[in-house]
Write an enzyme that holds these catalytic residues in place. Structure first.
Site, PDB file in Angstrom:
ATOM      1  N   HIS A  78       2.785   1.594   7.521  1.00 49.54           N
ATOM      2  CA  HIS A  78       3.943   0.722   7.705  1.00 49.54           C
ATOM      3  C   HIS A  78       5.105   1.086   6.791  1.00 49.54           C
ATOM      4  O   HIS A  78       4.919   1.662   5.714  1.00 49.54           O
ATOM      5  CB  HIS A  78       3.554  -0.733   7.393  1.00 49.54           C
ATOM      6  CG  HIS A  78       2.461  -1.260   8.274  1.00 49.54           C
ATOM      7  ND1 HIS A  78       1.652  -2.310   7.890  1.00 49.54           N
ATOM      8  CD2 HIS A  78       2.032  -0.896   9.494  1.00 49.54           C
ATOM      9  CE1 HIS A  78       0.779  -2.559   8.848  1.00 49.54           C
ATOM     10  NE2 HIS A  78       0.977  -1.713   9.833  1.00 49.54           N
ATOM     11  N   LYS A 120      -1.480  -5.020  16.490  1.00 52.05           N
ATOM     12  CA  LYS A 120      -0.158  -4.405  16.271  1.00 52.05           C
ATOM     13  C   LYS A 120      -0.301  -2.951  15.847  1.00 52.05           C
ATOM     14  O   LYS A 120       0.405  -2.070  16.351  1.00 52.05           O
ATOM     15  CB  LYS A 120       0.587  -5.204  15.192  1.00 52.05           C
ATOM     16  CG  LYS A 120       1.926  -4.622  14.774  1.00 52.05           C
ATOM     17  CD  LYS A 120       2.538  -5.409  13.615  1.00 52.05           C
ATOM     18  CE  LYS A 120       1.874  -5.032  12.305  1.00 52.05           C
ATOM     19  NZ  LYS A 120       2.603  -5.534  11.106  1.00 52.05           N
ATOM     20  N   ASP A 121      -1.211  -2.677  14.935  1.00 52.88           N
ATOM     21  CA  ASP A 121      -1.331  -1.312  14.401  1.00 52.88           C
ATOM     22  C   ASP A 121      -1.949  -0.348  15.406  1.00 52.88           C
ATOM     23  O   ASP A 121      -1.727   0.863  15.333  1.00 52.88           O
ATOM     24  CB  ASP A 121      -2.145  -1.324  13.106  1.00 52.88           C
ATOM     25  CG  ASP A 121      -1.374  -1.927  11.941  1.00 52.88           C
ATOM     26  OD1 ASP A 121      -0.169  -2.226  12.133  1.00 52.88           O
ATOM     27  OD2 ASP A 121      -1.968  -2.125  10.865  1.00 52.88           O
TER      28      ASP A 121
END
Ligand SMILES: Cc1cn([C@H]2C[C@H](O)[C@@H](COP(=O)(O)OP(=O)(O)O[C@H]3O[C@H](C)C(=O)[C@H](O)[C@H]3O)O2)c(=O)[nH]c1=O
Length: 186
Positions: A54, A161-162
């Site tokens: 991120h 999400k990842d």
């Protein structure tokens, strides 16, 4: 600016130990000039939990000072500064409650880690507040990154999400290279 490994002394006695986990003057002497505005704390239950890779885009880009206070993780930083001679390259380091080492990761890097045992807690200071709309990322197992993640037999555990983050080559240029190529940590 490059990623910096921080090894603060531990003062042990019959009770246990004491260490300064942040000291503005001492860390400045290491090349770490950071105005931290937020502390983060995450708990990961399983071995093989991956959080990342991120970053936040400017003007909410974050430098991070990362340490593992319970268990152990492999912490990873990927250079995503456009024009950097080490663009797309990474450094990694085992951070653990036992070694008390820290990584300072400047803005311009994607950051993530994998847990090496159950019940890991990671604490990190950041230099910009959370700004959801500025969140970006690279998928953890992008072959172009060549990160040798130590995976347990049970595989990796990631957020939804990842699991759908883009590949490095799909990344928009968010950070300009202003010197300080990635160098080996030790
Ligand atoms: C990062 C962040 C998250 N949140 C909320 C948003 C979600 O509801 C929840 C979990 O967020 P997320 O899934 O993004 O958490 P991580 O996957 O641990 O994200 C972190 O993972 C890697 C290792 C990083 O370096 C970043 O600091 C950060 O992106 O916490 C907040 O309220 N404030 C925050 O600063």
């Amino acid at each position: 600016m490059t990623v910096i490994l921080v090894k603060q002394p531990r003062f042990a006695d019959q009770r246990g130990w004491f260490t300064e986990s942040w000291n503005q003057a001492k860390f400045a002497a290491l090349g770490i000039e950071a105005d931290f505005c937020q502390d983060n704390h995450s708990y990961s239950q399983s071995t093989g939990t991956v959080r990342g890779l991120h970053f936040q885009t400017p003007p909410y880009a974050q430098a991070k000072l990362v340490r593992c206070v319970r268990g152990s993780i492999l912490d990873v930083a990927v250079d995503i500064r456009t024009g950097s001679p080490t663009y797309g390259q990474h450094v990694s380091r085992v951070l653990s409650a036992d070694n008390a080492e820290q990584l300072f990761i400047p803005a311009g890097y994607a950051h993530g880690f994998i847990t090496l045992e159950p019940d890991c807690e990671v604490i990190y200071k950041v230099t910009a507040p959370y700004h959801k709309e500025s969140e970006g990322g690279i998928i953890w197992n992008d072959p172009a990154l060549g990160i040798d993640w130590p995976l347990p037999e049970t595989g990796a555990c990631l957020s939804d999400k990842d699991l759908v983050l883009p590949l490095l080559h799909e990344l928009e240029p968010h950070f300009a290279y202003e010197g300080g190529p990635l160098v080996p940590l030790d």
